[in-house]
Design a protein around this motif. Structure first.
Motif, PDB file in Angstrom:
ATOM      1  N   LYS A 159       0.798  -1.232   0.000  1.00 20.08           N
ATOM      2  CA  LYS A 159       0.000   0.000   0.000  1.00 20.08           C
ATOM      3  C   LYS A 159       0.831   1.283   0.000  1.00 20.08           C
ATOM      4  CE  LYS A 159      -0.100   0.388   5.010  1.00 20.08           C
ATOM      5  NZ  LYS A 159      -0.904   0.452   6.224  1.00 20.08           N
ATOM      6  N   ASP A 160       2.138   1.184   0.330  1.00 16.55           N
ATOM      7  CA  ASP A 160       2.942   2.380   0.601  1.00 16.55           C
ATOM      8  C   ASP A 160       2.904   3.419  -0.518  1.00 16.55           C
ATOM      9  OD1 ASP A 160       3.522   1.314   2.999  1.00 16.55           O
ATOM     10  OD2 ASP A 160       5.577   0.726   2.522  1.00 16.55           O
ATOM     11  N   LYS A 161       3.042   2.952  -1.776  1.00 13.36           N
ATOM     12  CA  LYS A 161       3.052   3.918  -2.880  1.00 13.36           C
ATOM     13  C   LYS A 161       1.725   4.647  -2.995  1.00 13.36           C
ATOM     14  CE  LYS A 161       6.689   2.869  -6.136  1.00 13.36           C
ATOM     15  NZ  LYS A 161       7.038   2.718  -7.566  1.00 13.36           N
ATOM     16  N   ALA A 162       0.631   3.937  -2.780  1.00 10.64           N
ATOM     17  CA  ALA A 162      -0.692   4.560  -2.851  1.00 10.64           C
ATOM     18  C   ALA A 162      -0.866   5.572  -1.724  1.00 10.64           C
ATOM     19  CB  ALA A 162      -1.782   3.494  -2.796  1.00 10.64           C
ATOM     20  N   VAL A 163      -0.449   5.184  -0.520  1.00 13.93           N
ATOM     21  CA  VAL A 163      -0.568   6.072   0.635  1.00 13.93           C
ATOM     22  C   VAL A 163       0.299   7.311   0.448  1.00 13.93           C
ATOM     23  CG1 VAL A 163      -0.118   6.302   3.102  1.00 13.93           C
ATOM     24  CG2 VAL A 163      -1.178   4.203   2.219  1.00 13.93           C
ATOM     25  N   ASN A 164       1.538   7.104   0.006  1.00 13.65           N
ATOM     26  CA  ASN A 164       2.445   8.233  -0.204  1.00 13.65           C
ATOM     27  C   ASN A 164       1.954   9.158  -1.311  1.00 13.65           C
ATOM     28  OD1 ASN A 164       4.161   7.343   1.811  1.00 13.65           O
ATOM     29  ND2 ASN A 164       5.426   6.141   0.402  1.00 13.65           N
ATOM     30  N   TYR A 165       1.399   8.563  -2.358  1.00 19.05           N
ATOM     31  CA  TYR A 165       0.866   9.372  -3.458  1.00 19.05           C
ATOM     32  C   TYR A 165      -0.256  10.270  -2.946  1.00 19.05           C
ATOM     33  CZ  TYR A 165      -1.615  10.626  -7.743  1.00 19.05           C
ATOM     34  OH  TYR A 165      -2.246  11.333  -8.747  1.00 19.05           O
ATOM     35  N   ALA A 166      -1.163   9.692  -2.164  1.00 16.19           N
ATOM     36  CA  ALA A 166      -2.285  10.469  -1.620  1.00 16.19           C
ATOM     37  C   ALA A 166      -1.779  11.588  -0.705  1.00 16.19           C
ATOM     38  CB  ALA A 166      -3.243   9.550  -0.875  1.00 16.19           C
ATOM     39  N   LYS A 167      -0.797  11.258   0.131  1.00 16.02           N
ATOM     40  CA  LYS A 167      -0.246  12.271   1.040  1.00 16.02           C
ATOM     41  C   LYS A 167       0.452  13.379   0.274  1.00 16.02           C
ATOM     42  CE  LYS A 167       0.374   9.393   5.165  1.00 16.02           C
ATOM     43  NZ  LYS A 167       1.366   8.783   6.086  1.00 16.02           N
ATOM     44  N   ASN A 168       1.240  13.003  -0.739  1.00 14.55           N
ATOM     45  CA  ASN A 168       1.960  13.995  -1.531  1.00 14.55           C
ATOM     46  C   ASN A 168       1.017  14.920  -2.295  1.00 14.55           C
ATOM     47  OD1 ASN A 168       4.432  13.010  -0.684  1.00 14.55           O
ATOM     48  ND2 ASN A 168       4.660  11.616  -2.430  1.00 14.55           N
ATOM     49  N   ARG A 169      -0.168  14.406  -2.627  1.00 16.54           N
ATOM     50  CA  ARG A 169      -1.164  15.237  -3.318  1.00 16.54           C
ATOM     51  C   ARG A 169      -2.018  16.018  -2.323  1.00 16.54           C
ATOM     52  NH1 ARG A 169      -1.420  13.690  -8.855  1.00 16.54           N
ATOM     53  NH2 ARG A 169      -2.717  15.555  -9.089  1.00 16.54           N
ATOM     54  N   VAL A 182     -11.197  16.895  -8.800  1.00 19.78           N
ATOM     55  CA  VAL A 182     -12.380  16.924  -7.939  1.00 19.78           C
ATOM     56  C   VAL A 182     -11.970  16.779  -6.478  1.00 19.78           C
ATOM     57  CG1 VAL A 182     -14.533  15.734  -7.332  1.00 19.78           C
ATOM     58  CG2 VAL A 182     -13.892  16.023  -9.736  1.00 19.78           C
ATOM     59  N   VAL A 183     -11.148  15.773  -6.201  1.00 19.93           N
ATOM     60  CA  VAL A 183     -10.733  15.486  -4.826  1.00 19.93           C
ATOM     61  C   VAL A 183      -9.939  16.656  -4.243  1.00 19.93           C
ATOM     62  CG1 VAL A 183      -9.359  13.945  -3.378  1.00 19.93           C
ATOM     63  CG2 VAL A 183     -10.756  13.002  -5.220  1.00 19.93           C
ATOM     64  N   ALA A 184      -9.017  17.210  -5.041  1.00 20.01           N
ATOM     65  CA  ALA A 184      -8.176  18.318  -4.562  1.00 20.01           C
ATOM     66  C   ALA A 184      -9.007  19.563  -4.254  1.00 20.01           C
ATOM     67  CB  ALA A 184      -7.102  18.651  -5.599  1.00 20.01           C
ATOM     68  N   LEU A 185     -10.012  19.833  -5.068  1.00 15.90           N
ATOM     69  CA  LEU A 185     -10.850  20.999  -4.814  1.00 15.90           C
ATOM     70  C   LEU A 185     -11.711  20.806  -3.571  1.00 15.90           C
ATOM     71  CD1 LEU A 185     -11.856  21.999  -8.462  1.00 15.90           C
ATOM     72  CD2 LEU A 185     -10.314  23.212  -6.912  1.00 15.90           C
ATOM     73  N   HIS A 186     -12.177  19.588  -3.328  1.00  9.43           N
ATOM     74  CA  HIS A 186     -12.875  19.310  -2.068  1.00  9.43           C
ATOM     75  C   HIS A 186     -11.938  19.549  -0.889  1.00  9.43           C
ATOM     76  CE1 HIS A 186     -16.930  17.392  -2.553  1.00  9.43           C
ATOM     77  NE2 HIS A 186     -16.557  17.450  -3.821  1.00  9.43           N
ATOM     78  N   GLN A 187     -10.678  19.107  -1.044  1.00  8.64           N
ATOM     79  CA  GLN A 187      -9.686  19.310   0.010  1.00  8.64           C
ATOM     80  C   GLN A 187      -9.505  20.800   0.298  1.00  8.64           C
ATOM     81  OE1 GLN A 187      -7.745  16.626   1.652  1.00  8.64           O
ATOM     82  NE2 GLN A 187      -7.618  18.382   3.020  1.00  8.64           N
TER      83      GLN A 187
END
Length: 594
Positions: free
Chosen positions: A133-143, A269-274
C-alpha cells in the motif's frame, strides 16, 4: 429509477415529524409554539427561518423559501424527488411503496450493486492493510489528500496481484458477476483462469446519485503501465455518458449549489474538495454529453467548464460548447474557465489558495464571449473576407440553438461584433446564396485542379448528388449530405458506423468520416476531396442552410433510418429470391436424375 406510489408520497409528511427531520440537519431552537434557526439557504445573522409544528411546514421570512418536509430535504440534500422520499422514509424506518404498475427492477441489478459495495470495501481495507500500500498512501499524502477527504470519496487500493477471487467465493455466479462488472478478465494464456482488471492502483469509486458504487477509476503506479488512469468498462449499471464523478459528493457536502464546476480528472475533484470547493464534478473519460448537461441543469442554473489553457484544453472546451448549444434553455447559464498553461485545478489551488481560485471561477467567461473569441482567432477578422467567414461560422452555430431568446441575443451580439445592425446581419444570414456567390468559403481559384486524394474514386458510380427531386434512397442521401455539410459536429462514432453500412453512398461516408476526424471542420475542407462535385455539394449545403431553428439531427437520423429499412427489405427480398432460385434449381436436378 422506480416511481413512488402517489398515495405513499402524499401520506409520507403525515407519518414523519418535520421538526425532527430538519433538526438533524439544522439545529432548531424553540420559539413559542414554533422552532427557529438561521436559514440554511442564505446567509443571515438574525434567525428568520421558522418551522411550524402545527402546519408541518417551514418558511424563511428572509429569502422566501418554504414548503413541506419533502421539499426541504430535496433542497437541503440536493436530491431528486424519489431520492428525497427514500431518504426521509429510510431515516424514519418506513418502507417505501413503489408504483405496482411499473416493471420491477431486474434482480441482477440489485446483486451487481451489492457486489460493487463489497468490492469498494475490499479496496478500502487494502489501502489500510496491504503490504504493497505504501506507494498509494504516499501518493495520496503527496497530493495533499487528508484522511477525511479520502473517507469522503471512499478511496481504496487495488493490490499488484489478483485478489478479488480470493476475497469472494469462487462460485460460477460470483465469477460471472465480477466479469459483468468489468472487475475480472479471462486469462488468455491460461484456460479457465482469471485476473483482476484493476491492479496496483489507487482506486476512485464512482457513485450514482444515491451514493451507491457503480464503477471504479484507478490511478496506476507501475512504471511500465500503459494507462495512467483506467476506468471501468460500460456495464448494466454504469454508463459513462450518463454519470459524473463527484456529483453525489457535490450534492451531499455543498450547503447550496450556486454553480457546478466541470473539471477533467478525479484528482481535480478530490483536490478541490480538500481546498473547500465542493461544487465540482468530472466527466468519466469522455467528452461532456447532452445527458451530462441535462443532469447538471437539474442541479444548478450555472455550469462552468474548467479546462487547461493549452491547445488541447481549448479544443475540449469547443467540443463542450457545441454540445451545450442545443441544450441551453431559459435560466441556464454556461461559462468557461481557462487555467494558465501547464496548470490544472489540483496544482493551481495549492499554489494560489482556494480564495484566489474561487475568484477565477467568479470571473469565468460567458459562453457567448468564448464563442466569438474562438472563431475570431481562426479568421483574419481585420479583413472583409475574414468578417464574412466569421459570420458564416457563427451562423452555423446559431442554427443549433433551441432557445429562441438566447439565439436572438447571440444574433444581436454578432451584429455588434461586425459593427452592423441586427436587421443587416439577419438579412445576410437569411440569403442562403450569399456565401456561395461571394467566395465565402475562401476556395482557391484553381480549386477544380486540386489533386484528388487516394480515397476518392473519380469513376465512382454515385448518383446521389443529383437534384433533390430524385426518387428513392438518392434523395434521402442528398438530404443527409446537405444536413451534414451544415452541421458536421452532429456526427459521432455511432452515426459514422451506421452511415458506413449504406450502399452506394461513398461521398456521404467520406464526409461523415471527415466530420468525425476533424473538430469544427470548415465547409471548404469538407468538400475539398470532391472537386468534380463541388457545385453539387454547395447546392445541397444551401438547400439545408437556414437561420431558423429546427431539429436537424432528428431529420438526419430519420432519413438514415428510412434508408436502413429499405436496405433491410431489399436484402430480405434478395435472400428470399436466392432461396427460391436454389430450391427451383435443386428440383430441376431432381427431375433430371429421375
Amino acid at each position: 429509477m422506480p416511481f413512488v406510489n402517489a398515495n405513499f408520497k402524499d401520506d409520507l409528511p403525515n407519518r414523519v415529524d418535520i421538526v425532527d427531520i430538519i433538526n438533524r440537519r439544522v439545529p432548531l431552537k424553540k420559539a413559542g409554539k414554533d422552532y427557529k434557526a438561521c436559514c440554511p439557504f442564505h446567509h443571515e445573522k438574525t434567525p428568520s427561518f421558522s418551522v411550524s409544528v402545527e402546519k408541518q411546514m417551514y418558511k424563511c421570512f428572509g429569502c422566501g423559501e418554504g414548503g413541506g418536509v419533502i421539499n426541504f430535504v430535496m433542497k437541503f440534500d440536493n436530491l431528486g424527488l424519489v431520492e428525497a422520499i427514500e431518504t426521509i422514509a429510510g431515516g424514519s424506518g418506513i418502507s417505501v411503496v413503489y408504483d405496482e404498475n411499473v416493471k420491477p427492477v431486474d434482480s441482477r441489478l440489485t446483486r451487481y450493486r451489492d457486489l460493487m459495495q463489497r468490492v469498494g470495501q475490499f479496496y478500502i481495507q487494502q489501502l489500510k492493510q496491504s503490504p504493497a500500500k505504501d506507494k498509494a498512501v504516499n501518493y495520496a499524502k503527496n497530493r495533499g489528500i487528508s484522511g477525511e477527504i479520502a473517507k469522503r470519496f471512499e478511496l481504496g487500493f487495488a493490490p499488484p496481484s489478483s485478489n478479488l477471487l480470493s476475497e469472494f467465493e469462487q462460485s460460477d455466479q460470483n465469477i460471472a458477476d465480477l466479469k459483468a462488472m468489468g472487475l475480472l478478465s479471462d486469462d488468455q494464456y491460461r484456460s479457465g483462469q482469471y485476473y483482476d482488471f484493476f491492479k496496483y492502483r489507487l482506486m476512485f469509486p464512482i457513485h450514482n446519485a444515491k451514493g451507491n458504487i457503480i464503477a471504479f477509476g484507478g490511478r496506476a503506479f507501475g512504471k511500465n503501465t500503459k494507462a495512467k488512469y483506467l476506468n471501468s468498462p460500460e456495464t448494466p449499471i454504469f454508463s459513462k455518458s450518463k454519470e459524473l464523478y463527484g456529483l453525489y459528493q457535490a450534492r451531499k457536502y455543498s450547503r447550496s449549489i450556486d454553480y457546478i464546476l466541470v473539471v477533467e480528472g478525479y484528482m481535480d475533484v478530490v483536490a478541490l474538495h480538500q481546498a473547500g470547493i465542493s461544487q465540482v464534478v468530472a466527466a468519466l473519460g469522455t467528452a461532456t454529453t447532452i445527458e451530462h448537461l441535462n443532469i447538471l441543469s437539474r442541479t444548478t442554473n450555472i455550469i462552468i467548464f474548467c479546462f487547461d489553457g493549452d491547445k488541447a484544453g481549448k479544443k475540449a472546451a469547443w467540443r463542450a460548447l457545441n454540445t451545450t448549444l442545443s441544450v441551453i434553455k431559459a435560466g441556464m447559464i454556461v461559462k468557461f474557465l481557462f487555467l494558465p498553461d501547464g496548470e490544472d485545478p489540483d496544482t493551481l489551488v495549492k499554489k494560489e489558495s482556494s480564495k484566489v481560485f474561487v475568484k477565477r471561477i467568479d470571473n469565468a467567461q460567458p459562453l457567448s464571449k468564448f464563442l466569438f473569441s474562438h472563431i475570431k482567432a481562426k479568421v483574419d477578422f481585420d479583413t472583409i473576407e475574414g468578417k464574412t467567414l466569421f459570420l458564416e461560422k457563427v451562423s452555423t452555430l446559431l442554427g443549433k440553438i433551441n432557445y429562441e431568446t438566447y439565439q436572438q441575443q447571440l444574433l444581436e451580439g454578432l451584429a455588434s461584433e461586425v459593427n452592423q445592425s441586427v436587421e443587416q446581419v439577419k438579412s445576410i444570414l437569411e440569403r442562403q446564396d450569399t456565401f456561395t456567390q461571394t467566395n465565402t468559403f475562401d476556395i482557391p481559384q484553381n480549386y477544380e485542379e486540386l489533386p484528388t486524394p487516394d480515397f476518392y474514386d473519380a469513376n465512382e458510380n454515385y448518383q446521389a448528388l443529383t437534384p433533390i427531386s430524385t426518387k428513392g434512397n438518392n434523395s434521402l442521401i442528398d438530404q443527409m449530405i446537405g444536413l451534414l455539410l451544415n452541421h458536421p459536429s452532429m456526427v459521432d462514432e455511432r452515426i459514422k458506423l451506421r452511415v458506413r453500412k449504406i450502399n452506394d453512398a461513398n461521398v456521404l461516408q467520406e464526409l461523415a468520416n471527415s466530420a468525425l476526424l476533424q473538430e469544427d471542420i470548415a465547409l471548404e475542407d469538407m468538400i475539398k476531396p470532391f472537386p468534380q462535385k463541388k457545385q453539387q455539394l454547395l447546392d445541397l449545403y444551401n438547400k439545408k442552410k437556414v437561420l431558423k431553428n429546427y431539429d436537424y439531427k432528428n431529420e438526419f437520423l430519420d432519413a438514415l433510418l428510412k434508408i436502413e429499412k429499405k436496405q433491410e427489405e431489399k436484402d430480405a427480398l434478395s435472400i428470399t429470391n436466392e432461396a427460391e432460385y436454389t430450391k427451383s434449381l435443386q428440383a430441376r436436378k431432381g427431375k433430371l436424375k429421375s
